[in-house]
Design an enzyme around this catalytic site. Structure first.
Site, mmCIF file in Angstrom:
data_model
loop_
_atom_site.group_PDB
_atom_site.id
_atom_site.type_symbol
_atom_site.label_atom_id
_atom_site.label_comp_id
_atom_site.label_asym_id
_atom_site.label_seq_id
_atom_site.Cartn_x
_atom_site.Cartn_y
_atom_site.Cartn_z
ATOM 1 C CE LYS A 199 60.410 19.047 14.090
ATOM 2 N NZ LYS A 199 61.539 18.607 13.318
ATOM 3 C CE1 TYR A 246 58.504 19.905 9.630
ATOM 4 C CE2 TYR A 246 61.213 19.703 9.623
ATOM 5 C CZ TYR A 246 60.025 19.132 9.780
ATOM 6 O OH TYR A 246 59.490 17.880 9.038
#
Length: 226
Positions: free
Chosen positions: A85, A59
């Site tokens: 992400k 992330y």
């Protein structure tokens, strides 16, 4: 399954539990609370990714501190890291990372209000919060990307954005539970210390959504039971 936690040991325990439970993949926010060096963040992801054979999604998210491109490319080189992400507005950088890493490395755009831009920039998919609220609308946005229909894609994104901006006048993520309920989707509640709204406290939000629907003549918002 998301396994991010305040410490590497707990994240590894969660990753191992996810593996035993049959998860297909794991993901994790970077270490947070303190400002860690790039080497510390790299070691954090390396330790978690090596703890199981599962593929892992890293992330890159504003709330935990954005990582620079060099670190992201280093993390993508870890054997079990197969996705990222990317929750930032710099979609030029995201597109470059996708182009550099190729089709087998998955890039997920994370800015809900910029999903159309993210997918136009080469993202393989989207991971976010408001996508849970109206996935059907975002599926239409994806279709417009595939059809290269910029005008209609932007129209649909603006509808989503106006609902998002109206909702973000209130405490997030608590208000998202109310919005989900208005769609007829039971979504539970936010854990303390997050505040939980009574519907009576959100009459202004309901009126905002009605105005948005009328302004855009947006049948896409008929799903709300206001």
């Amino acid at each position: 399954v998301h396994v991010g936690d305040i410490g590497t040991k707990k994240s590894i325990e969660l990753a191992e539990h996810a593996y035993r439970a049959g998860a297909d993949a794991i993901s994790s926010v970077p270490p947070f609370y303190w400002k860690f060096r790039a080497g510390d963040i790299y070691n954090y992801y390396r330790d978690i990714s090596e703890s199981t054979p599962l593929p892992m999604v890293v992330y890159n998210i504003q709330l935990a501190g954005l990582m620079d491109m060099d670190l992201l490319l280093q993390l993508a080189g870890l054997p079990n890291v197969h996705g990222l992400k990317y929750t930032a507005r710099s979609h030029d950088e995201m597109g470059f990372i996708k182009e550099t890493l190729g089709p087998d490395f998955m890039i997920y755009s994370g800015c809900d209000e910029m999903a159309f831009s993210g997918m136009c920039s080469g993202a393989d998919g989207i991971i976010g919060s408001f996508y849970n609220l109206f996935p059907d609308l975002y599926k239409q946005i994806l279709k417009k990307v595939e059809e290269s229909d910029i005008k209609q894609g932007m129209r649909l994104q603006r509808i989503a954005d106006e609902v998002i901006f109206a909702a973000l006048k209130y405490d997030f993520p608590s208000v998202l539970h109310n919005l989900m309920n208005w769609r007829g989707l039971e979504s539970g509640y936010s854990r303390r210390p997050f505040y939980n709204y009574q519907d009576s406290e959100l009459e202004g939000l309901k009126e905002d959504i009605r105005r948005i629907k009328d302004r855009y003549q947006a049948e896409e918002l008929d799903m709300f039971r206001l």
